[in-house]
Scaffold this motif. Structure first.
Motif, PDB file in Angstrom:
ATOM      1  N   ASN A 133       1.293 -49.168  60.866  1.00 24.46           N
ATOM      2  CA  ASN A 133       0.648 -50.460  60.731  1.00 24.46           C
ATOM      3  C   ASN A 133       1.180 -51.439  61.764  1.00 24.46           C
ATOM      4  OD1 ASN A 133      -0.793 -49.554  58.508  1.00 24.46           O
ATOM      5  ND2 ASN A 133       0.935 -49.987  57.146  1.00 24.46           N
ATOM      6  N   TRP A 150      -5.877 -51.364  67.686  1.00 22.67           N
ATOM      7  CA  TRP A 150      -5.398 -52.720  67.406  1.00 22.67           C
ATOM      8  C   TRP A 150      -6.256 -53.757  68.109  1.00 22.67           C
ATOM      9  CZ3 TRP A 150       0.637 -52.077  67.964  1.00 22.67           C
ATOM     10  CH2 TRP A 150       1.109 -51.304  66.902  1.00 22.67           C
ATOM     11  N   ASP A 177      -0.583 -62.145  66.294  1.00 27.73           N
ATOM     12  CA  ASP A 177      -1.839 -62.197  67.040  1.00 27.73           C
ATOM     13  C   ASP A 177      -1.686 -61.568  68.412  1.00 27.73           C
ATOM     14  OD1 ASP A 177      -3.173 -63.397  65.004  1.00 27.73           O
ATOM     15  OD2 ASP A 177      -2.790 -65.427  65.715  1.00 27.73           O
ATOM     16  N   ARG A 188      -6.639 -58.148  67.814  1.00 24.74           N
ATOM     17  CA  ARG A 188      -5.342 -58.606  68.310  1.00 24.74           C
ATOM     18  C   ARG A 188      -5.317 -58.590  69.837  1.00 24.74           C
ATOM     19  NH1 ARG A 188      -4.245 -55.669  63.746  1.00 24.74           N
ATOM     20  NH2 ARG A 188      -3.018 -56.775  62.217  1.00 24.74           N
ATOM     21  N   GLU A 194      -9.301 -54.444  66.224  1.00 25.26           N
ATOM     22  CA  GLU A 194      -9.040 -55.254  65.037  1.00 25.26           C
ATOM     23  C   GLU A 194      -8.915 -56.735  65.368  1.00 25.26           C
ATOM     24  OE1 GLU A 194      -5.551 -53.480  63.365  1.00 25.26           O
ATOM     25  OE2 GLU A 194      -6.652 -51.797  62.511  1.00 25.26           O
ATOM     26  N   PRO A 221       2.349 -55.017  63.483  1.00 19.33           N
ATOM     27  CA  PRO A 221       3.000 -56.213  62.934  1.00 19.33           C
ATOM     28  C   PRO A 221       1.967 -57.318  62.755  1.00 19.33           C
ATOM     29  CG  PRO A 221       3.543 -55.937  65.242  1.00 19.33           C
ATOM     30  CD  PRO A 221       2.774 -54.724  64.830  1.00 19.33           C
ATOM     31  N   GLN A 222       2.273 -58.259  61.903  1.00 24.03           N
ATOM     32  CA  GLN A 222       1.332 -59.350  61.619  1.00 24.03           C
ATOM     33  C   GLN A 222       1.430 -60.429  62.691  1.00 24.03           C
ATOM     34  OE1 GLN A 222      -0.913 -59.080  59.237  1.00 24.03           O
ATOM     35  NE2 GLN A 222      -0.058 -57.068  58.794  1.00 24.03           N
TER      36      GLN A 222
END
Length: 185
Positions: free
Chosen positions: A11, A37, A16, A42, A40, A13-14
């Motif tokens: 997963n 990613w 941007d 980012r 998604e 990292p949170q």
């Protein structure tokens, strides 16, 4: 800002904006994660692209790549017009990532614009946390055959590679002198 390494299994990292250090990452595995990613939403920054690796015997990889470059000069295409084959490590990696995106669709084009790939580490990303993708790392075993993108480039375009190497060494020496002055003060 800190300069730590974040090791990630699956997963993201949170964040941007994710800065990935491509050192010892297998190119195909890294590209698939970066493409996912980016789709998604980012922003992805890949640094040290020249240290990413292609698995396989050195001569096999080099010959395969040289064949790709030279195959456009044929009887039917004597002017060497046609698709441009990237030769520098950052462009090779970016092209591989592009191949894993639906680039003819709008979301693929937008995702491709969110990806930046650099050779070395640009000054604005030196003190940023860097992500290492555990699943994309090269598993180093005795006898494992691989080649870095830098080695590949040094054999494809030796003149440009030497010029880049000189500039990189000069930059690192200048950076070291600046850090030495900072430590004494």
């Amino acid at each position: 800002m800190s300069n730590k390494v974040i090791i990630i299994d699956r997963n993201p990292p949170q964040l941007d904006e994710i800065v990935i250090d491509a050192t010892n990452h297998v190119v195909g595995r890294l590209a698939s994660v970066v493409a996912k990613w980016a789709l998604e939403g980012r922003r992805i920054i890949v640094v040290n692209a020249e240290r990413a690796v292609v698995t396989g015997d050195f001569n096999m990889v080099l010959n395969w790549y040289k064949t790709r470059i030279s195959e456009w000069l044929t009887h039917y295409n004597p002017e060497k017009a046609g698709p441009k084959i990237p030769r520098k490590p950052d462009r090779i990696l970016r092209r591989i990532i592009r191949g894993m995106l639906p680039r003819k669709e709008l979301r693929g084009k937008q995702a491709y614009k969110r990806i930046k790939v650099f050779m070395g580490v640009p000054p604005q990303y030196m003190n940023v946390d860097k992500v290492i993708i555990k699943g994309a790392l090269l598993s180093i075993r005795p006898g494992a055959k691989y080649v870095t993108l830098e080695e590949l480039w040094s054999h494809i375009e030796p003149i440009q590679y030497e010029a880049w190497k000189k500039a990189k060494d000069a930059w690192e020496a200048r950076l070291k002198r600046a850090q030495g002055k900072g430590d004494k003060a």
